[in-house]
Design a protein around this motif. Structure first.
Motif, PDB file in Angstrom:
ATOM      1  N   ASP A  52       0.844  -1.189   0.000  1.00 20.34           N
ATOM      2  CA  ASP A  52       0.000   0.000   0.000  1.00 20.34           C
ATOM      3  C   ASP A  52       0.887   1.249   0.000  1.00 20.34           C
ATOM      4  O   ASP A  52       1.197   1.820   1.052  1.00 20.34           O
ATOM      5  CB  ASP A  52      -0.924   0.000   1.222  1.00 20.34           C
ATOM      6  CG  ASP A  52      -1.975   1.101   1.164  1.00 20.34           C
ATOM      7  OD1 ASP A  52      -1.887   1.952   0.246  1.00 20.34           O
ATOM      8  OD2 ASP A  52      -2.872   1.124   2.030  1.00 20.34           O
ATOM      9  N   GLU A  78       0.320   4.246  -1.057  1.00 18.41           N
ATOM     10  CA  GLU A  78      -0.345   5.480  -0.649  1.00 18.41           C
ATOM     11  C   GLU A  78      -0.235   5.673   0.860  1.00 18.41           C
ATOM     12  O   GLU A  78       0.122   6.756   1.345  1.00 18.41           O
ATOM     13  CB  GLU A  78      -1.817   5.438  -1.070  1.00 18.41           C
ATOM     14  CG  GLU A  78      -2.048   5.509  -2.566  1.00 18.41           C
ATOM     15  CD  GLU A  78      -1.704   6.875  -3.139  1.00 18.41           C
ATOM     16  OE1 GLU A  78      -1.727   7.854  -2.365  1.00 18.41           O
ATOM     17  OE2 GLU A  78      -1.411   6.961  -4.347  1.00 18.41           O
ATOM     18  N   ALA A  79      -0.531   4.617   1.604  1.00 20.01           N
ATOM     19  CA  ALA A  79      -0.483   4.706   3.064  1.00 20.01           C
ATOM     20  C   ALA A  79       0.944   4.937   3.553  1.00 20.01           C
ATOM     21  O   ALA A  79       1.180   5.730   4.476  1.00 20.01           O
ATOM     22  CB  ALA A  79      -1.065   3.435   3.687  1.00 20.01           C
ATOM     23  N   ALA A  89       3.483   6.334   1.855  1.00 13.73           N
ATOM     24  CA  ALA A  89       3.903   7.692   1.491  1.00 13.73           C
ATOM     25  C   ALA A  89       3.292   8.726   2.426  1.00 13.73           C
ATOM     26  O   ALA A  89       3.965   9.677   2.853  1.00 13.73           O
ATOM     27  CB  ALA A  89       3.516   7.987   0.045  1.00 13.73           C
ATOM     28  N   ASN A  90       2.031   8.546   2.760  1.00 11.48           N
ATOM     29  CA  ASN A  90       1.370   9.503   3.653  1.00 11.48           C
ATOM     30  C   ASN A  90       1.947   9.441   5.061  1.00 11.48           C
ATOM     31  O   ASN A  90       2.005  10.455   5.762  1.00 11.48           O
ATOM     32  CB  ASN A  90      -0.138   9.228   3.692  1.00 11.48           C
ATOM     33  CG  ASN A  90      -0.807   9.543   2.368  1.00 11.48           C
ATOM     34  OD1 ASN A  90      -0.336  10.388   1.610  1.00 11.48           O
ATOM     35  ND2 ASN A  90      -1.902   8.847   2.077  1.00 11.48           N
ATOM     36  N   ALA A 150       5.965  12.690  -1.318  1.00 10.13           N
ATOM     37  CA  ALA A 150       5.183  11.451  -1.369  1.00 10.13           C
ATOM     38  C   ALA A 150       5.134  10.906  -2.794  1.00 10.13           C
ATOM     39  O   ALA A 150       5.288   9.704  -3.020  1.00 10.13           O
ATOM     40  CB  ALA A 150       3.770  11.694  -0.842  1.00 10.13           C
ATOM     41  N   ASP A 151       4.941  11.800  -3.762  1.00  9.79           N
ATOM     42  CA  ASP A 151       4.922  11.373  -5.161  1.00  9.79           C
ATOM     43  C   ASP A 151       6.295  10.858  -5.596  1.00  9.79           C
ATOM     44  O   ASP A 151       6.398   9.860  -6.324  1.00  9.79           O
ATOM     45  CB  ASP A 151       4.491  12.534  -6.065  1.00  9.79           C
ATOM     46  CG  ASP A 151       3.042  12.944  -5.825  1.00  9.79           C
ATOM     47  OD1 ASP A 151       2.274  12.091  -5.322  1.00  9.79           O
ATOM     48  OD2 ASP A 151       2.681  14.096  -6.139  1.00  9.79           O
ATOM     49  N   ARG A 182       6.801   7.330  -4.332  1.00 11.56           N
ATOM     50  CA  ARG A 182       6.108   6.314  -5.129  1.00 11.56           C
ATOM     51  C   ARG A 182       6.902   6.005  -6.397  1.00 11.56           C
ATOM     52  O   ARG A 182       7.040   4.850  -6.791  1.00 11.56           O
ATOM     53  CB  ARG A 182       4.696   6.791  -5.458  1.00 11.56           C
ATOM     54  CG  ARG A 182       3.718   6.645  -4.292  1.00 11.56           C
ATOM     55  CD  ARG A 182       2.303   6.961  -4.720  1.00 11.56           C
ATOM     56  NE  ARG A 182       2.083   8.403  -4.854  1.00 11.56           N
ATOM     57  CZ  ARG A 182       1.677   9.183  -3.860  1.00 11.56           C
ATOM     58  NH1 ARG A 182       1.440   8.674  -2.671  1.00 11.56           N
ATOM     59  NH2 ARG A 182       1.508  10.474  -4.050  1.00 11.56           N
ATOM     60  N   GLN A 222       3.345  16.558  -0.067  1.00  7.02           N
ATOM     61  CA  GLN A 222       2.777  15.728  -1.128  1.00  7.02           C
ATOM     62  C   GLN A 222       3.787  15.497  -2.242  1.00  7.02           C
ATOM     63  O   GLN A 222       3.805  14.442  -2.879  1.00  7.02           O
ATOM     64  CB  GLN A 222       1.519  16.396  -1.700  1.00  7.02           C
ATOM     65  CG  GLN A 222       0.788  15.551  -2.737  1.00  7.02           C
ATOM     66  CD  GLN A 222       0.343  14.207  -2.183  1.00  7.02           C
ATOM     67  OE1 GLN A 222      -0.079  14.124  -1.030  1.00  7.02           O
ATOM     68  NE2 GLN A 222       0.449  13.156  -2.990  1.00  7.02           N
TER      69      GLN A 222
END
Length: 447
Positions: A298, A300-301, A303-304, A314-315, A318, A311
């Protein structure tokens, strides 16, 4: 140091994962422990990353390297190496880095800054003491890569060159062409599930030329030491920091893993400068974090959680994780090698070029390298050399040879354009381009 510090961590903190091996003994038996099984009498096929192995292929840290290189000794050493491999039923393919790798340019710049400082230390040492510098200051003599490549060809050891992304192409080549192991020294390779991974720095040939030894890295032992499942190495590598997401951008996350009670917490802010935790401490902390993840798929989780207030980072994370995953499973650059091999075959089987290549090997080597990097990308990197920057009487080598480079590269660009036209014409006719279309320009280059 990010993920690049992981290789040194293995050697310092995982002694059971580094075992000495004799390659001839491995060649006499069938590989076990995750390596490919070999049919009887078939050679042990090893891929060597020359970028990590230049000093070993040169023959060691001999004092003459600071004076320009002891080339006769290098030729003797490579001849003995080729004979030992032939007698021991070992087949080597040496891969040289010919990629520009703009994405890793900041890493290259850091290395060049360090090597520039080392070069000045070498000059100062020679001027003040008049003795050879310590071997820890070793810098490759000018043109070492080209000379080693030509010597390997002379002794019938295979060579190849990467074009776009050196690490990815080495991994792809190793996996898709039946190699039993990789001889290198880079954390990227350690974390990408290579069946047999050997140390390029520990590669040694005995004085009698009969025993070729090195160290083997047992990554399952490293996983035990870290108490980390190998299928989590991808996310682990991304969180250490790499060329996409540098460890400087992960510094806040790494400090948060240590917590305010950690003995090193007081170093977090020093004179308003960014201070990174020690590499071994970061590796252990990140391993603990990854081990305790409930769902490492996961992104998204994750990175957050890591970049709660950014943000953008975070990108980037990924993207970094996807790039790391490619290292384990990618076949992205296989076509590049196949395409490169097609052109190699064209030149190898062309009777028109046979005499030129036979009598002008140095020019041919420069031509091949420039064709891969310069003509396709229009840029080239020039590494630091051992020069006295305080001497204002002579210009630097980069400035001194700039007019020659401009002239030769101008010819090469014309060659690239002629080649593109030949390829476009060949596509219309649905056949390979004829080598004779390149002959006039290549002949001009050799004049």
């Amino acid at each position: 140091m990010g993920v690049q510090g992981f290789q040194e961590y293995i050697e310092k903190h995982c002694p059971t994962a580094v075992v000495p091996v004799e390659l001839q003994k491995l060649a006499r038996g069938s590989l076990v422990g995750g390596g490919r099984q070999r049919p009887p009498q078939s050679p042990l096929r090893l891929l060597v990353d020359a970028e990590n192995c230049l000093h070993r292929l040169y023959g060691g840290f001999y004092t003459d390297w600071v004076s320009g290189g002891q080339w006769n000794h290098m030729l003797g050493y490579l001849a003995a190496l080729a004979k030992a491999c032939f007698d021991g039923n070992i087949e080597l393919l040496v891969c040289f880095n010919g990629a520009l790798e703009k994405g890793r340019l900041h890493e290259w710049v850091k290395r060049q800054v360090n090597e520039r400082q080392t070069a000045q230390q070498i000059v100062s040492h020679i001027q003040n003491k008049g003795t050879p510098p310590p071997k820890v200051w070793f810098l490759p003599p000018v043109c070492m890569v080209h000379c080693i490549r030509l010597a390997l060809l002379r002794f019938h050891i295979g060579v190849i060159q990467s074009i776009e992304d050196h690490h990815l192409e080495v991994i792809s080549l190793c996996r898709e062409n039946g190699f039993h192991g990789l001889v290198a020294y880079d954390s990227d390779y350690a974390l990408c599930n290579i069946p047999y991974y050997f140390s390029a720095h520990a590669l040694k040939l005995s004085r009698n030329g009969k025993s070729l030894t090195t160290s083997q890295y047992l990554m399952h032992e490293v996983a035990k030491q870290l108490d980390l499942n190998p299928n989590r190495f991808v996310i682990f590598a991304s969180l250490l920091g790499n060329h996409i997401l540098p460890d400087e951008d992960l510094a806040a996350f790494h400090w948060s893993l240590l917590g305010p009670e950690h003995p090193l917490a007081s170093l977090k802010v020093r004179a308003h400068q960014l201070v990174l935790p020690p590499c071994d401490v970061v590796i252990k902390a990140v391993a603990d974090y990854v081990r305790n993840m409930t769902d490492f798929n996961d992104l998204e989780a994750i990175a957050n959680d890591i970049f709660r207030h950014s943000q953008v980072h975070a990108d980037i994370f990924r993207h970094s994780q996807v790039h790391a995953d490619i290292f384990r499973h990618s076949q992205v650059h296989a076509d590049i090698f196949r395409h490169s091999q097609v052109h190699a075959d064209i030149f190898r089987h062309s009777q028109v070029h046979a005499d030129i290549f036979r009598h002008s090997q140095v020019h041919a080597d420069i031509f091949r390298h420039s064709q891969c990097v310069l003509c396709f990308q229009g840029e080239i990197k020039l590494s630091v050399t051992i020069e006295d920057e305080a001497n204002q009487e002579l210009p630097s080598a980069v400035q001194l040879f700039r007019p020659i480079r401009q002239y030769v590269y101008g010819v090469l660009f014309s060659l690239a354009e002629a080649k593109k036209k030949a390829e476009r014409l060949a596509m219309r006719r649905n056949r390979l381009p004829e080598c004779k279309t390149l002959l006039p320009i290549y002949t001009l280059l050799l004049m």
